[in-house]
Design a protein around this motif. Structure first.
Motif, PDB file in Angstrom:
ATOM      1  N   ALA A 152     -14.057  22.324 -26.297  1.00  0.00           N
ATOM      2  CA  ALA A 152     -13.055  23.337 -25.952  1.00  0.00           C
ATOM      3  C   ALA A 152     -11.691  22.706 -25.712  1.00  0.00           C
ATOM      4  O   ALA A 152     -10.664  23.244 -26.153  1.00  0.00           O
ATOM      5  CB  ALA A 152     -13.512  24.104 -24.706  1.00  0.00           C
ATOM      6  N   PHE A 153     -11.662  21.553 -25.039  1.00  0.00           N
ATOM      7  CA  PHE A 153     -10.388  20.890 -24.737  1.00  0.00           C
ATOM      8  C   PHE A 153      -9.673  20.482 -26.022  1.00  0.00           C
ATOM      9  O   PHE A 153      -8.516  20.847 -26.250  1.00  0.00           O
ATOM     10  CB  PHE A 153     -10.637  19.668 -23.859  1.00  0.00           C
ATOM     11  CG  PHE A 153      -9.389  18.910 -23.500  1.00  0.00           C
ATOM     12  CD1 PHE A 153      -8.646  19.249 -22.383  1.00  0.00           C
ATOM     13  CD2 PHE A 153      -8.939  17.857 -24.282  1.00  0.00           C
ATOM     14  CE1 PHE A 153      -7.485  18.568 -22.040  1.00  0.00           C
ATOM     15  CE2 PHE A 153      -7.787  17.162 -23.960  1.00  0.00           C
ATOM     16  CZ  PHE A 153      -7.057  17.523 -22.827  1.00  0.00           C
ATOM     17  N   PHE A 154     -10.355  19.739 -26.880  1.00  0.00           N
ATOM     18  CA  PHE A 154      -9.699  19.254 -28.095  1.00  0.00           C
ATOM     19  C   PHE A 154      -9.479  20.380 -29.102  1.00  0.00           C
ATOM     20  O   PHE A 154      -8.519  20.349 -29.873  1.00  0.00           O
ATOM     21  CB  PHE A 154     -10.511  18.116 -28.710  1.00  0.00           C
ATOM     22  CG  PHE A 154     -10.489  16.856 -27.899  1.00  0.00           C
ATOM     23  CD1 PHE A 154      -9.324  16.114 -27.780  1.00  0.00           C
ATOM     24  CD2 PHE A 154     -11.611  16.418 -27.215  1.00  0.00           C
ATOM     25  CE1 PHE A 154      -9.280  14.958 -27.020  1.00  0.00           C
ATOM     26  CE2 PHE A 154     -11.577  15.256 -26.454  1.00  0.00           C
ATOM     27  CZ  PHE A 154     -10.410  14.528 -26.349  1.00  0.00           C
ATOM     28  N   GLY A 155     -10.363  21.383 -29.088  1.00  0.00           N
ATOM     29  CA  GLY A 155     -10.144  22.521 -29.967  1.00  0.00           C
ATOM     30  C   GLY A 155      -8.931  23.347 -29.574  1.00  0.00           C
ATOM     31  O   GLY A 155      -8.287  23.976 -30.420  1.00  0.00           O
ATOM     32  N   THR A 156      -8.595  23.336 -28.288  1.00  0.00           N
ATOM     33  CA  THR A 156      -7.436  24.087 -27.801  1.00  0.00           C
ATOM     34  C   THR A 156      -6.124  23.445 -28.243  1.00  0.00           C
ATOM     35  O   THR A 156      -5.104  24.134 -28.347  1.00  0.00           O
ATOM     36  CB  THR A 156      -7.486  24.179 -26.263  1.00  0.00           C
ATOM     37  OG1 THR A 156      -8.690  24.837 -25.889  1.00  0.00           O
ATOM     38  CG2 THR A 156      -6.306  24.970 -25.712  1.00  0.00           C
ATOM     39  N   ILE A 157      -6.130  22.171 -28.503  1.00  0.00           N
ATOM     40  CA  ILE A 157      -4.893  21.460 -28.851  1.00  0.00           C
ATOM     41  C   ILE A 157      -4.291  21.995 -30.142  1.00  0.00           C
ATOM     42  O   ILE A 157      -3.072  22.122 -30.270  1.00  0.00           O
ATOM     43  CB  ILE A 157      -5.159  19.946 -28.951  1.00  0.00           C
ATOM     44  CG1 ILE A 157      -5.497  19.384 -27.568  1.00  0.00           C
ATOM     45  CG2 ILE A 157      -3.949  19.219 -29.546  1.00  0.00           C
ATOM     46  CD1 ILE A 157      -5.860  17.918 -27.558  1.00  0.00           C
ATOM     47  N   VAL A 158      -5.136  22.349 -31.123  1.00  0.00           N
ATOM     48  CA  VAL A 158      -4.625  22.818 -32.420  1.00  0.00           C
ATOM     49  C   VAL A 158      -3.838  24.115 -32.277  1.00  0.00           C
ATOM     50  O   VAL A 158      -2.677  24.184 -32.694  1.00  0.00           O
ATOM     51  CB  VAL A 158      -5.772  22.964 -33.440  1.00  0.00           C
ATOM     52  CG1 VAL A 158      -5.251  23.552 -34.735  1.00  0.00           C
ATOM     53  CG2 VAL A 158      -6.422  21.605 -33.705  1.00  0.00           C
ATOM     54  N   PRO A 159      -4.391  25.193 -31.687  1.00  0.00           N
ATOM     55  CA  PRO A 159      -3.563  26.393 -31.505  1.00  0.00           C
ATOM     56  C   PRO A 159      -2.400  26.173 -30.553  1.00  0.00           C
ATOM     57  O   PRO A 159      -1.356  26.823 -30.695  1.00  0.00           O
ATOM     58  CB  PRO A 159      -4.552  27.431 -30.957  1.00  0.00           C
ATOM     59  CG  PRO A 159      -5.691  26.645 -30.404  1.00  0.00           C
ATOM     60  CD  PRO A 159      -5.777  25.415 -31.238  1.00  0.00           C
TER      61      PRO A 159
END
Length: 977
Positions: free
Chosen positions: A186-193
């Motif tokens: 969730a943490f690293f996936g949030t960086i893209v948006p």
């Protein structure tokens, strides 16, 4: 001894719940995690509540919008500068520091094992991460913007090893492992948006985008703190006195899930990167291999640039183009005695290849070219022999292939950090940002380490029973190297293929380049881990679709094809190279590089058709080039599929993880982090201001920059930057500016100039539009731009940009144009009519910055300056022009100058000053002058015009650095009355 109630054996005389003998206080360590989590959340949430209660409209407001467009505050706005919310935050975050340091220390005690380096590394990362957190929380961007950013970036970078390290070191606790995996994803996936919406806000100025960005920013905080909160599950068996009553630090497992299952789950979560025992030797080997691969690509990509210098100055075939064949040296490996000599002296050969890095010291361009050619010759020979010599050892061969391909990704990343120039190229030196001495020193050390192992195959001919065709393998190598070089050696190349101007509807080189590197990384790792998957015809079909979409479409759709192409080329690289190494290197690499050379010439011929024999046959056929590339790769895939079919039953499975893979994967992670850090510092500010805003002056210039190579064959961006800045130019048109081809180094001068000078940029028609380039740089916002290819039935294509700028609240059109060459008069006549009508179609104030190839007051000049266009010459009395012209209408022209080029290029810089009329009265005055040529062209002395209208005095007389006012020996000023 007796049980503590949980199935473990407790020491005699104690129970699990009793305080140890002599202890004044016994606290379960899980409360450290809970206190840290509670106080950390309190720090942020209290600041949010207080801020929204007291300063809601102020903290939701940003530099572009306020309430109601923006209605939720960002983290930085909440905890930043306002009292008392900043005090609430800092009060609780200070309390958090104690539990935080304790948490890091307890984690180290829990995971530390004798002889293991990873727990020490992760613990040190956690300690540094805590310190940098204090830096960005107590030093706001208002206090010191640079240090705030440094601490923030450091914190985010340190989060990567901390997160993956905690996953790798997780005790065998199924629940904790599951939560860590979810929260890390969730943490690293949030960086893209998060990055996407920040770009929407900062670059595109989209209303409401910052509010969406704020939600993702707050999510990062929640996930970050929650990830560390999971330690409560692991610390439950720790008591603070401190004694490990659970036995986890001794390797005991109280979980019902088998330890091997949990260890496998941890390995999957971290990609196996941390599974292997740490080895300094392997670390140095990987660093040396990757850097040596970077050196190879640096020399190969520099060869085209130094060759291009000669036909550029000869305006046609010069003979030096023969040096493009420097890559075919592996053909000599077909001679058994030479092959044996090279393989048994690989260290010498690799060291000789470093001559290409010494070339920057040679002043004479011809000798510098020969030196680079020799370096490339030896590099191609050495690498082909190295791969062949390791073909009997699968792991060593794959390690060398990874070095070669990861070196390409590093080369692209370094070029991004240096604004598309490579700091160790022979066209670089200290004066223009080169780092040649450092690069050479590192190259020597890397080559020494790279060649430390003795060759395994010492030159005996390869086994003829190895399946597959060497010829088909050569086809694949030729197509592969062309694709890697022409499309992936710079992250901005394919982005500029799909660039269509303003308003922006697609990717930008500075903000989206990392997507290309990330896709290359993913493709390479996929090709290594699943070589048979990417070696199928279905995989090849995906690659063909990507190439077709890239060639045929623009903006985001075209870029999606670019990413597919990047993924496929890097994925198929390892299988193709591995098979080529199994065959006769003279055929696979020698013939492969020969084919590559012909495709390189092909892709130059499609734009240089007016200057080369047979050029009109391939005129403007980039589509043919892309088809040729994919057909060649298809030959290699055909070879792979037939080989895989024959070996499917007998081949042993390739190990899923090996030592070198983990280190090369780590190198790829570091390269991506380096790219993201560079991208952060290169992020556009978009708050540019003209030089003389108070006087409403617009200073415009036109310059033909000769592909950013000066007379001495060095990159000229820095020298161009200095002159443009010192002349205080607000809007400048650059011609001969498209450098996105192999022969020009896949560069983009406009990136450096725009960022350093603080200007918006329109690159103009992209590299797949087959022009020599036209670009526009502007201190004023570019509201709209359209790219044109003017009629050119015979000669070279004539590019044009039609842009609308917001100049002091008024709309002003700027045209940048490069006409066809002198040899094609009909082309130039048709182009003059087209452009005249285009300029005449604009009712707004307009400026033409152009290269017209005509004499003043004669021929096509009278089509450009005509009632149809409505344009006027900046100075009709300037008789000494042939190419460059500045025309204008509905503006108050107040100054004109011509500045000598020094040795930067072959064309001077022409500059004009205009005052943008404000209000109906000023516009009416300017309109009245349109019909009175004598009054419009009335010249005055410099002291008769305001200070803000004057050109810099530093270029009078002898000027500076060989730049001076010439022809008129001083600027001309106009003040109609």
């Amino acid at each position: 001894m007796r049980s503590n109630g949980n199935g473990n054996i407790a020491p005699p005389g104690s129970t699990y719940k009793d305080k140890p003998s002599g202890a004044l206080l016994t606290v379960n360590a899980k409360w450290i995690s809970w206190v840290h989590t509670t106080v950390a959340y309190t720090a942020f949430i209290s600041a949010l509540l207080v801020g929204c209660s007291l300063h809601y409209h102020k903290i939701v407001k940003n530099e572009f919008y306020g309430y109601p467009d923006e209605w939720f505050p960002s983290v930085s706005a909440t905890i930043g500068d306002r009292y008392p919310e900043r005090s609430f935050f800092q009060f609780f975050i200070a309390i958090t520091s104690g539990p935080r340091f304790a948490l890091v220390g307890l984690w180290y005690l829990l995971t530390a094992k004798p002889g293991k380096m990873l727990p020490k590394f992760v613990g040190s990362m956690g300690l540094l991460r805590t310190i940098t957190c204090g830096g960005w929380t107590y030093i706001t961007s208002t206090d010191d913007h640079d240090w705030h950013d440094i601490f923030m970036i450091s914190y985010l970078v340190l989060t990567i090893p901390w997160t993956f390290g905690c996953l790798a070191l997780s005790p065998p606790n199924a629940k904790a492992i599951k939560y860590r995996k979810y929260l890390a994803t969730a943490f690293f996936g949030t960086i893209v948006p998060l990055i996407y919406f920040f770009i929407q806000h900062k670059v595109y100025h989209v209303a409401g985008a910052y509010t969406t960005y704020a939600f993702f920013e707050w999510s990062l905080i929640l996930f970050d703190v929650a990830f560390d909160a999971v330690t409560a599950l692991d610390f439950a068996t720790f008591e603070i006195v401190v004694r490990d009553v659970g036995g986890l630090s001794q390797g005991e497992n109280k979980s019902r899930v088998p330890t091997k299952v949990l260890e496998k789950e941890k390995s999957n979560a971290t990609g196996g990167v941390f599974d292997a025992k740490f080895s300094w030797k392997e670390l140095f080997d990987t660093g040396a291999e990757v850097y040596h691969g970077f050196v190879f690509w640096s020399m190969l990509t520099s060869l085209g640039v130094v060759i291009w210098y000669f036909p550029l100055w000869h305006m046609g075939i010069s003979g030096y183009e023969a040096l493009v064949m420097s890559t075919i040296s592996p053909l000599f490996l077909g001679v058994k005695s030479i092959r044996s000599l090279v393989i048994n002296n690989l260290r010498v050969c690799h060291f000789l290849s470093l001559a290409g890095l010494l070339a920057w010291m040679i002043k004479d361009p011809a000798y510098r070219l020969f030196t680079v050619g020799f370096g490339v010759w030896m590099a191609c020979l050495s690498w082909a022999a190295t791969l062949f010599s390791d073909n009997v050892h699968e792991a060593r061969l794959e390690s060398k292939i990874l070095a070669w391909t990861v070196g390409l990704i590093l080369s692209s990343t370094v070029k991004f950090a240096w604004w598309t120039n490579n700091p160790i190229w022979p066209i670089m030196h200290a004066a223009n940002g080169g780092k040649n001495e450092i690069g050479l020193a590192l190259a020597v050390m890397a080559a020494w380490r790279f060649t430390r192992r003795a060759p395994l195959n010492t030159g005996v001919a390869p086994d003829n029973t190895v399946a597959g065709s060497a010829f088909l393998s050569a086809l694949g190598i030729g197509g592969l190297f062309f694709g890697l070089h022409s499309l992936l050696s710079d992250t901005s190349t394919m982005i500029l293929w799909v660039w269509e101007g303003y308003p922006i509807k697609g990717p930008l080189s500075t903000t989206h380049g990392w997507l290309t590197v990330a896709t290359m990384t993913a493709g390479l790792l996929t090709g290594i881990s699943h070589p048979r998957l990417v070696s199928t015809w279905s995989g090849y079909g995906i690659g063909c679709v990507g190439a077709a979409v890239l060639t045929s479409y623009h903006n985001w759709l075209g870029y999606s094809g670019a990413l597919l192409t990047a993924f496929y080329l890097t994925a198929i690289a390892s299988p193709l190279l591995a098979q080529a190494a199994q065959k006769r290197p003279a055929t696979t690499f020698g013939l492969g590089f020969l084919i590559y050379n012909f495709v390189v010439l092909f892709h130059v011929w499609v734009v240089a058709y007016a200057f080369v024999p047979g050029g009109p046959l391939v005129r403007e056929h980039t589509d043919w080039v892309m088809i040729t590339m994919m057909v060649l790769i298809g030959g290699g895939v055909w070879n792979l599929t037939s080989t895989n079919a024959r070996r499917r039953e007998s081949r042993k499975p390739f190990p899923s993880q090996t030592q070198h893979r983990k280190y090369h994967s780590s190198a790829l992670v570091l390269i991506n982090v380096f790219f993201l850090i560079s991208a952060y510092f290169r992020f556009p500010a978009n708050d540019y201001k003209p030089y003389h805003e108070d006087s409403r002056v617009l200073t415009a210039g036109i310059w033909t920059i000769h592909f950013s190579l000066d007379n001495d064959m060095y990159s000229s961006e820095y020298r161009m930057r200095d002159l443009i800045k010192e002349l205080e130019i607000d809007v400048v048109g650059l011609l001969e500016s498209d450098l996105q081809r192999i022969i020009m180094g896949n560069r983009d001068t406009t990136q450096f100039l725009a960022e350093d000078l603080g200007m918006y940029v329109d690159y103009g028609p992209g590299p797949n539009k087959h022009t020599w380039g036209a670009a526009l740089l502007s201190k004023f916002p570019i509201l709209n731009s359209t790219h044109h290819l003017l009629p050119s039935p015979v000669g070279e294509l004539a590019p044009a940009i039609h842009a609308t700028l917001d100049c002091y609240g008024e709309l002003v059109d700027v045209f940048v144009f490069h006409s066809g060459q002198e040899e094609d008069p009909e082309d130039r006549r048709l182009q003059s009519e087209y452009l005249s009508k285009l300029m005449g179609s604009s009712p707004r104030p307009s400026i033409l910055l152009s290269y017209l190839v005509t004499e003043p007051l004669r021929g096509n000049y009278n089509t450009y300056v005509s009632p149809t266009s409505g344009m006027h010459d900046v100075d009709p009395s300037d008789w000494d022009r042939w190419c460059e012209y500045i025309l204008y209408k509905r503006l108050n022209r107040v100054g004109y100058a011509r500045v000598s080029r020094s040795t930067i290029t072959d064309t001077e810089l022409q500059v004009a000053k205009f005052v943008v009329p404000k209000g109906d009265a000023e516009k009416a005055t300017v309109a009245a002058l349109e019909s009175d040529q004598q009054l419009r062209n009335r010249k005055v002395k410099e002291h008769e015009v305001p200070e803000g209208w004057r050109f810099p005095a530093m270029f009078r007389g002898k000027g500076v650095r060989d730049h001076r006012y010439h022809v008129f020996d001083e600027p001309l000023y106009y003040k109609p009355e």
